[in-house]
Write a protein that holds these residues in place. Structure first.
Motif, PDB file in Angstrom:
ATOM      1  N   VAL A  92       0.803  -1.222   0.000  1.00 36.88           N
ATOM      2  CA  VAL A  92       0.000   0.000   0.000  1.00 36.88           C
ATOM      3  C   VAL A  92       0.834   1.268   0.000  1.00 36.88           C
ATOM      4  CG1 VAL A  92      -1.811  -1.237   1.242  1.00 36.88           C
ATOM      5  CG2 VAL A  92      -0.240   0.252   2.507  1.00 36.88           C
ATOM      6  N   LYS A  93       2.135   1.150   0.059  1.00 32.87           N
ATOM      7  CA  LYS A  93       2.998   2.325   0.061  1.00 32.87           C
ATOM      8  C   LYS A  93       2.783   3.155  -1.205  1.00 32.87           C
ATOM      9  CE  LYS A  93       6.765   0.583   2.960  1.00 32.87           C
ATOM     10  NZ  LYS A  93       8.196   0.193   3.010  1.00 32.87           N
ATOM     11  N   GLY A  94       2.623   4.456  -1.008  1.00 30.42           N
ATOM     12  CA  GLY A  94       2.387   5.353  -2.124  1.00 30.42           C
ATOM     13  C   GLY A  94       0.943   5.465  -2.535  1.00 30.42           C
ATOM     14  N   ARG A  95       0.073   4.634  -1.958  1.00 29.80           N
ATOM     15  CA  ARG A  95      -1.349   4.653  -2.317  1.00 29.80           C
ATOM     16  C   ARG A  95      -2.265   4.961  -1.131  1.00 29.80           C
ATOM     17  NH1 ARG A  95      -3.872   0.264  -3.945  1.00 29.80           N
ATOM     18  NH2 ARG A  95      -2.519  -1.218  -2.826  1.00 29.80           N
ATOM     19  N   PHE A  96      -1.910   4.468   0.046  1.00 28.70           N
ATOM     20  CA  PHE A  96      -2.748   4.642   1.240  1.00 28.70           C
ATOM     21  C   PHE A  96      -2.106   5.627   2.204  1.00 28.70           C
ATOM     22  CE2 PHE A  96      -5.048   0.247   1.286  1.00 28.70           C
ATOM     23  CZ  PHE A  96      -5.419   0.437  -0.031  1.00 28.70           C
ATOM     24  N   THR A  97      -2.944   6.370   2.910  1.00 30.08           N
ATOM     25  CA  THR A  97      -2.473   7.341   3.891  1.00 30.08           C
ATOM     26  C   THR A  97      -3.344   7.283   5.141  1.00 30.08           C
ATOM     27  OG1 THR A  97      -1.729   8.847   2.131  1.00 30.08           O
ATOM     28  CG2 THR A  97      -1.946   9.763   4.348  1.00 30.08           C
ATOM     29  N   ILE A  98      -2.712   7.291   6.298  1.00 28.53           N
ATOM     30  CA  ILE A  98      -3.441   7.327   7.559  1.00 28.53           C
ATOM     31  C   ILE A  98      -3.431   8.757   8.097  1.00 28.53           C
ATOM     32  CG2 ILE A  98      -1.430   6.774   9.004  1.00 28.53           C
ATOM     33  CD1 ILE A  98      -3.321   5.074  10.747  1.00 28.53           C
ATOM     34  N   SER A  99      -4.528   9.165   8.704  1.00 31.83           N
ATOM     35  CA  SER A  99      -4.612  10.482   9.313  1.00 31.83           C
ATOM     36  C   SER A  99      -5.544  10.417  10.511  1.00 31.83           C
ATOM     37  CB  SER A  99      -5.088  11.539   8.306  1.00 31.83           C
ATOM     38  OG  SER A  99      -6.388  11.244   7.832  1.00 31.83           O
ATOM     39  N   ARG A 100      -5.563  11.479  11.284  1.00 28.46           N
ATOM     40  CA  ARG A 100      -6.370  11.494  12.501  1.00 28.46           C
ATOM     41  C   ARG A 100      -6.975  12.868  12.736  1.00 28.46           C
ATOM     42  NH1 ARG A 100      -2.033   9.721  16.802  1.00 28.46           N
ATOM     43  NH2 ARG A 100      -3.637  10.352  18.323  1.00 28.46           N
ATOM     44  N   ASP A 101      -8.150  12.885  13.336  1.00 32.07           N
ATOM     45  CA  ASP A 101      -8.836  14.094  13.753  1.00 32.07           C
ATOM     46  C   ASP A 101      -8.986  14.001  15.263  1.00 32.07           C
ATOM     47  OD1 ASP A 101     -10.496  16.207  14.363  1.00 32.07           O
ATOM     48  OD2 ASP A 101     -11.933  15.798  12.773  1.00 32.07           O
ATOM     49  N   ASP A 102      -8.043  14.591  15.981  1.00 31.48           N
ATOM     50  CA  ASP A 102      -8.025  14.466  17.437  1.00 31.48           C
ATOM     51  C   ASP A 102      -9.248  15.120  18.085  1.00 31.48           C
ATOM     52  OD1 ASP A 102      -4.394  14.876  17.780  1.00 31.48           O
ATOM     53  OD2 ASP A 102      -5.618  13.151  17.220  1.00 31.48           O
ATOM     54  N   ALA A 103      -9.734  16.212  17.504  1.00 29.90           N
ATOM     55  CA  ALA A 103     -10.873  16.913  18.075  1.00 29.90           C
ATOM     56  C   ALA A 103     -12.126  16.053  18.073  1.00 29.90           C
ATOM     57  CB  ALA A 103     -11.126  18.218  17.326  1.00 29.90           C
ATOM     58  N   ASN A 104     -12.250  15.175  17.078  1.00 26.43           N
ATOM     59  CA  ASN A 104     -13.426  14.321  16.962  1.00 26.43           C
ATOM     60  C   ASN A 104     -13.136  12.856  17.239  1.00 26.43           C
ATOM     61  OD1 ASN A 104     -15.605  16.208  15.997  1.00 26.43           O
ATOM     62  ND2 ASN A 104     -14.055  16.600  14.422  1.00 26.43           N
ATOM     63  N   ASP A 105     -11.939  12.556  17.731  1.00 27.88           N
ATOM     64  CA  ASP A 105     -11.544  11.192  18.090  1.00 27.88           C
ATOM     65  C   ASP A 105     -11.809  10.222  16.943  1.00 27.88           C
ATOM     66  OD1 ASP A 105     -12.782  11.820  21.410  1.00 27.88           O
ATOM     67  OD2 ASP A 105     -10.711  11.923  20.688  1.00 27.88           O
ATOM     68  N   THR A 106     -11.340  10.590  15.765  1.00 30.82           N
ATOM     69  CA  THR A 106     -11.584   9.799  14.571  1.00 30.82           C
ATOM     70  C   THR A 106     -10.282   9.528  13.827  1.00 30.82           C
ATOM     71  OG1 THR A 106     -13.792  10.759  14.335  1.00 30.82           O
ATOM     72  CG2 THR A 106     -12.866   9.648  12.422  1.00 30.82           C
ATOM     73  N   LEU A 107     -10.136   8.296  13.382  1.00 31.72           N
ATOM     74  CA  LEU A 107      -9.000   7.857  12.590  1.00 31.72           C
ATOM     75  C   LEU A 107      -9.470   7.609  11.161  1.00 31.72           C
ATOM     76  CD1 LEU A 107      -5.965   6.868  12.808  1.00 31.72           C
ATOM     77  CD2 LEU A 107      -6.945   4.576  13.111  1.00 31.72           C
ATOM     78  N   TYR A 108      -8.636   7.951  10.182  1.00 29.13           N
ATOM     79  CA  TYR A 108      -9.002   7.805   8.782  1.00 29.13           C
ATOM     80  C   TYR A 108      -7.983   6.961   8.023  1.00 29.13           C
ATOM     81  CZ  TYR A 108     -12.034  11.808   9.756  1.00 29.13           C
ATOM     82  OH  TYR A 108     -12.971  12.657  10.297  1.00 29.13           O
ATOM     83  N   LEU A 109      -8.464   6.313   6.986  1.00 25.78           N
ATOM     84  CA  LEU A 109      -7.602   5.635   6.034  1.00 25.78           C
ATOM     85  C   LEU A 109      -8.014   6.082   4.639  1.00 25.78           C
ATOM     86  CD1 LEU A 109      -5.372   3.526   5.448  1.00 25.78           C
ATOM     87  CD2 LEU A 109      -7.208   1.825   5.225  1.00 25.78           C
ATOM     88  N   GLN A 110      -7.156   6.854   3.981  1.00 27.61           N
ATOM     89  CA  GLN A 110      -7.394   7.279   2.615  1.00 27.61           C
ATOM     90  C   GLN A 110      -6.757   6.271   1.679  1.00 27.61           C
ATOM     91  OE1 GLN A 110      -9.142  10.048   1.347  1.00 27.61           O
ATOM     92  NE2 GLN A 110      -8.820   8.955  -0.589  1.00 27.61           N
TER      93      GLN A 110
END
Length: 115
Positions: free
Chosen positions: A63-81
């Motif tokens: 998944v390198k170069g295609r997937f990205t992890i991010s987080r929204d600390d204010a809303n306690d949410t984790l994302y996977l793009q």
């Protein structure tokens, strides 16, 4: 017990994109590690992306170069793009959080990449 709820899965064509969300009942700032795993039919569950306070970010080679992890600390949410999706990305995706001996998993969300 931390409650994790994934959403955003579904059907996408090869080359398309999806963003998965994982809403946590606890503060994601308090966890030592957060990440995404996936399990395809007939295969073992595998690490997709892990964020660790101690070692940084760890990606699966596939998944390198295609997937990205991010987080929204204010809303306690984790994302996977997920971009440039491939049929082999088809799997149930799970979010995971760790703190000390705490190790919690979401219920999973199905991602299907097909034309």
């Amino acid at each position: 017990q931390v409650q994790l709820v994934e959403s955003g899965g579904g059907l996408v064509q090869p080359g398309g994109s999806l963003r998965l969300s994982c809403a946590a009942s606890g503060s994601i700032r308090s966890f030592d590690a957060v990440g995404w795993y996936r399990q395809a039919p007939g295969k073992q569950r595998e690490l997709v992306i892990l964020l660790s306070k101690f070692i940084g970010t760890n990606y699966a080679d596939s998944v390198k170069g295609r997937f990205t992890i991010s987080r929204d600390d204010a809303n306690d949410t984790l994302y996977l793009q997920m971009n440039s999706q491939k049929p082999e990305d088809t799997a149930v995706y799970y979010c995971n959080v760790e703190r000390g001996r705490l190790d919690c998993w979401g219920q999973g969300t199905q991602v299907t990449v097909s034309s």
